[in-house]
Scaffold this motif. Structure first.
Motif, short mmCIF file in Angstrom:
data_model
loop_
_atom_site.label_atom_id
_atom_site.label_comp_id
_atom_site.label_asym_id
_atom_site.label_seq_id
_atom_site.Cartn_x
_atom_site.Cartn_y
_atom_site.Cartn_z
N SER A 41 0.83 -1.21 0.00
CA SER A 41 0.00 0.00 0.00
C SER A 41 0.86 1.26 0.00
O SER A 41 0.56 2.22 -0.74
N THR A 42 1.94 1.25 0.77
CA THR A 42 2.84 2.41 0.80
C THR A 42 3.50 2.63 -0.57
O THR A 42 3.57 3.77 -1.07
N GLN A 43 3.96 1.54 -1.17
CA GLN A 43 4.62 1.65 -2.47
C GLN A 43 3.63 2.07 -3.56
O GLN A 43 3.96 2.88 -4.44
N LEU A 44 2.42 1.53 -3.50
CA LEU A 44 1.41 1.90 -4.48
C LEU A 44 1.01 3.37 -4.34
O LEU A 44 0.79 4.07 -5.34
N PHE A 45 0.94 3.83 -3.11
CA PHE A 45 0.61 5.24 -2.87
C PHE A 45 1.69 6.14 -3.47
O PHE A 45 1.38 7.17 -4.11
N GLN A 46 2.94 5.77 -3.26
CA GLN A 46 4.03 6.56 -3.84
C GLN A 46 3.99 6.53 -5.37
O GLN A 46 4.24 7.55 -6.03
N MET A 47 3.67 5.35 -5.94
CA MET A 47 3.58 5.23 -7.39
C MET A 47 2.43 6.07 -7.94
O MET A 47 2.58 6.77 -8.97
N VAL A 48 1.29 6.03 -7.27
CA VAL A 48 0.14 6.81 -7.72
C VAL A 48 0.45 8.30 -7.63
O VAL A 48 0.10 9.09 -8.54
N HIS A 49 1.11 8.67 -6.56
CA HIS A 49 1.48 10.09 -6.40
C HIS A 49 2.45 10.51 -7.51
O HIS A 49 2.32 11.62 -8.10
N THR A 50 3.38 9.64 -7.84
CA THR A 50 4.35 9.94 -8.92
C THR A 50 3.64 10.00 -10.27
O THR A 50 3.93 10.88 -11.12
#
Length: 369
Positions: free
Chosen positions: A179-188
């Motif tokens: 979830s943390t990595q996906l959030f960072q990817m979505v933000h990027t």
């Protein structure tokens, strides 16, 4: 002259004899007139005192003949020698060395005053004794000297539960990392889409190319937010299962294990007392130990029953929760990587998941109330 004196002497010597005769006749007459009682038969010792055994019998008979209203504690019976003027006198009054009873009015018994300090001291003493017995039992078990009660079926279920809890915690940790990595990817992706859109407006010769990429990144960011909502819902449900439901059951298991240690500790004490001699000193200890053993046995049986019931309900709840959450996780991941936005949205609607709007992560002050 001499004859006169001799006659007077003779008369003087015979006078006491006459008095003795008269006294004997009077005593005989009194004995015939007065009825016989126990007091007339009391023997007297050589020094004029009554014998102890007969005096006790006389006092006992005399107490029986007293009126009912006169308490024995208020009666004093005195006996003196035959040369005393108070022979056989019954005196009413407070008994020497005792307290006079209240003759009228209700009798009020004062309640025992409870001392809080003494009660706390007694509780501390019992707690210390119980702690000592349990510590001794634990050490004996670790050293292999003491025996312990084992429920094989229940112990196996508890071991499986603890092992599953560790595995669920690992899944929960990995899902949180995803979830943390996906959030960072979505933000990027969102930032990248905004950059492409800006260049599309400023580069006329590459307007279409930047525009396509901007739309693609925004589309991926939107689907990523949808997937992120499904993953966060999965994490929340598994976290509740692991850290609340399973933890509550394990807390009951800890109470059961403590009750088991106490039960074995008092059982060991009772067995040791039963192996020893049985006399006036040990019988009260054995009886007290038997009572304490019975109390802790009932507590152990109750806790074992509670653990069995909680394990049963936990298993049913775990299957139901994990079934729904695993289906949600699978459908959301498959729809996201297939690019099927419609199926992804339907998956969230199926599980009644509401997505938060961008920038609305923090709840308002009204929602916090």
């Amino acid at each position: 002259m001499s004859e006169h004196s001799s006659e007077s002497t003779t008369l003087d010597e015979s006078h006491p004899a006459a008095e003795d005769v008269q006294s004997d006749s009077e005593e005989g007459a009194m004995a015939q007139e007065s009825p016989k009682n126990s007091a007339a038969e009391i023997p007297v010792t050589s020094n004029g005192q009554l014998e102890d055994s007969h005096e006790h019998s006389f006092n006992k008979d005399l107490k029986r003949s007293l009126p009912v209203g006169l308490g024995l504690s208020e009666t004093k019976i005195t006996s003196h020698g035959f040369d005393s003027t108070k022979e056989g006198v019954v005196e009413a009054g407070p008994f020497p060395g005792g307290k006079a009873q209240q003759k009228s009015g209700p009798v009020v018994l004062a309640e025992e005053v409870k001392n809080p300090a003494m009660e706390k001291l007694e509780l501390v003493r019992k707690w210390s004794l119980n702690t000592y017995k349990c510590t001794r039992q634990i050490i004996s078990e670790k050293l292999g000297r003491g025996s312990r009660t084992v429920d094989l079926e229940l112990e196996a279920q508890i071991d499986i539960l603890r092992d599953n809890k560790k595995k669920y915690e690992n899944i929960l940790k990995l899902a949180q990392t995803l979830s943390t990595q996906l959030f960072q990817m979505v933000h990027t992706q969102r930032q990248l889409g905004d950059a492409f859109a800006d260049l599309s407006l400023k580069s006329l010769e590459l307007h279409e190319e930047f525009g396509y990429n901007a739309d693609t990144q925004k589309f991926l960011a939107k689907n990523g937010e949808t997937l992120l909502g499904a993953i966060n819902f999965f994490i929340a449900s598994v976290n509740t299962l692991v850290n609340k439901t399973i933890e509550d059951t394990l807390l009951t298991v800890k109470q059961y294990e403590s009750a088991r240690i106490e039960y074995d500790a008092y059982r060991t004490d009772l067995e040791e007392l039963n192996l020893g001699p049985r006399d006036a000193n040990t019988l009260p200890k054995i009886e007290q130990s038997q009572q304490l053993f019975q109390v802790h046995k009932e507590k152990y049986d109750k806790m074992r029953n509670d653990v069995s019931i909680k394990l049963k309900f936990l298993e049913e709840n775990k299957v139901k929760v994990l079934h729904n959450q695993l289906v949600l996780f699978h459908n959301a991941i498959a729809a996201y990587f297939a690019g099927n936005q419609k199926q992804l949205e339907q998956t969230l609607k199926q599980f009644h998941i509401k997505l938060k709007n961008p920038g609305a992560d923090a709840p308002s002050w009204l929602e916090e109330q």
